[in-house]
Scaffold this motif. Sequence first.
Motif: not given
Length: 576
Positions: A96, A247, A261, A263-264, A266, A268, A270, A476
């Motif tokens: 990401v 998840s 996952p 996410r930042r 749009e 993602v 893993e 997060q």
Amino acid sequence: MDESGVSAILLKRGSVPGCPARPHLRPAGNQPRRSWALRRQDWLRHLRRRRSVALIALTAVIIGGFGPVVVTTWLAFWLTERSIQDSLEIYAAIPVVRTEKALIESKEVLTSVDGMTGCGPDHITAMRNQVMQSRYVDEVGYFENGVLACTSWGIAPPGIEENTVNFTTATGLGVRAAMTPGMTESGRVMAVHLVAHNVLIKHLRIIDVLNLEEVSVALAYMPLDGPPLLMASGNDALSDVLMSGVSKTSGLIPGSHISAPFRRGEFVGEAAMPNSLSHGRLLLGYLARLVPIGLIMALIIVFNVIWLCLRRLDLKHEVQAALRAGELRLVYQPLVELESGRCVGAEALIRWQQRDGRFISPDIFIPVAEDSDLIGKISSFAIQRACDDLGDLLRRHPEAHVSMNLSAYDVIHGDIAGTLRDTLAAARLPSRSVWLEITERSLIAPETSRSTLADLRRAGHSIAIDDFGTGYSSLQYLQDLSLDLLKIDKSFVDVIGKETVNQSVIETIIELATSLKLDIVAEGIETQEQLEFLRQRGVRFGQGYLIARPMEVAEFVAFYAQWKDGAPREVAWAAE
């Protein structure tokens, strides 16, 4: 009846009132029956006593013998899983972060060649120079009428048409997630388009995990209002898991661990790691360290648990007495700017020296204080003492600061904002003179923590998260909380220069903190090699025994006078 048919019992004088000492004869037929009853009662009493002792001993053996071993074995498994998940979470963030950087770099490259037309030498040279100066871009192409005319490699063969894009970014870049270039055989690439030019970025630049070949990562574009799109992956099974949106972190890929996952925006990411890569080695390491501890605990727990409980109660009262008697004090460990060696402030560390000269470690009395209302009083004491010790210095040098450690109680329950406001006002110091460090335990109540930290930042304090990577926080939280600095734990600094997974982790932490616009403080710098490693990667601040040990206030004032404009000349600060 002859003599053998009776049994003589001699009673001592006074054992039966009014009965003189004399031979007392009883019929032989009654004596065996009474002797058996007495022996039976004695046996029953002895048996009950043995049963009680046996029950206590068995309980002690179970608790003291098996309990610590079972607990430490379980803890070894739990720490292994936690360590793997922490590493995987960082690995999941890598594609990401790299994609975001690659798109920023692509925009710069495409903007620099935008407006250039034709396939003359100047145009091709300009595209080639951009590739050579780029970290992520592998090829630049130019299209005429929807057909590839030339690239940074030269004139293109005929018939290669421009690819349709899968999505458009907020900055106006059209992105084709995966394709095979028509001019070179460089594997799968991502194409980024702007007007008449595009750039190609190899998938390996996005998903290669720092030379750990068995760790796989996958990247997907997942807008909230549209279908997901797989962009790059090093593992087909991991791609299926990522695209399924599940998840769950175990059992989805046999023999592997999977991260949650990351996410930042749009994008993602893993990650997956086979058990063979680290699980067995990590588990054996934790078992080797923890099980002997469990065995030692098994030997001493029965004899010490009551003493420890009483000692803990006594210690609470001792801490109260220490506050009243003035046995608590502060020492200060300088914090310097790694690039110049300039001292920017110090971290205040609490010490307790009893009247007999013995030191009590903060690791012992701070947890006791946190279990009661004493921690708030200790925090108030530390703030007041720091202002008393360094007030003159901070008023004369407003660019300097003192860094204070806050407990979970301060962040979640205490009125730390009011205490700081009143104390600083009385000391005529601005809020920016005090930086605040929170431990990751403070984040177990994220909503309360978020509100308190936001209030403190609005008041003008800089907020740092201390010992990052060793507690409860996740990546997060770093995006959600109001933070200014991230302190890298000494355990990560210690492995610099060693071939371990943690060295890859510290590089990723630095990269993540930079992408989140957080200043970085490295703790526990003890060697020149560590200093150079951190400085070369843009870590701004540092502290440790290589620079200075914790010192008394007078020593720190003298240290600051020497280092406030940079490292003294006699100190070999820059690498030779």
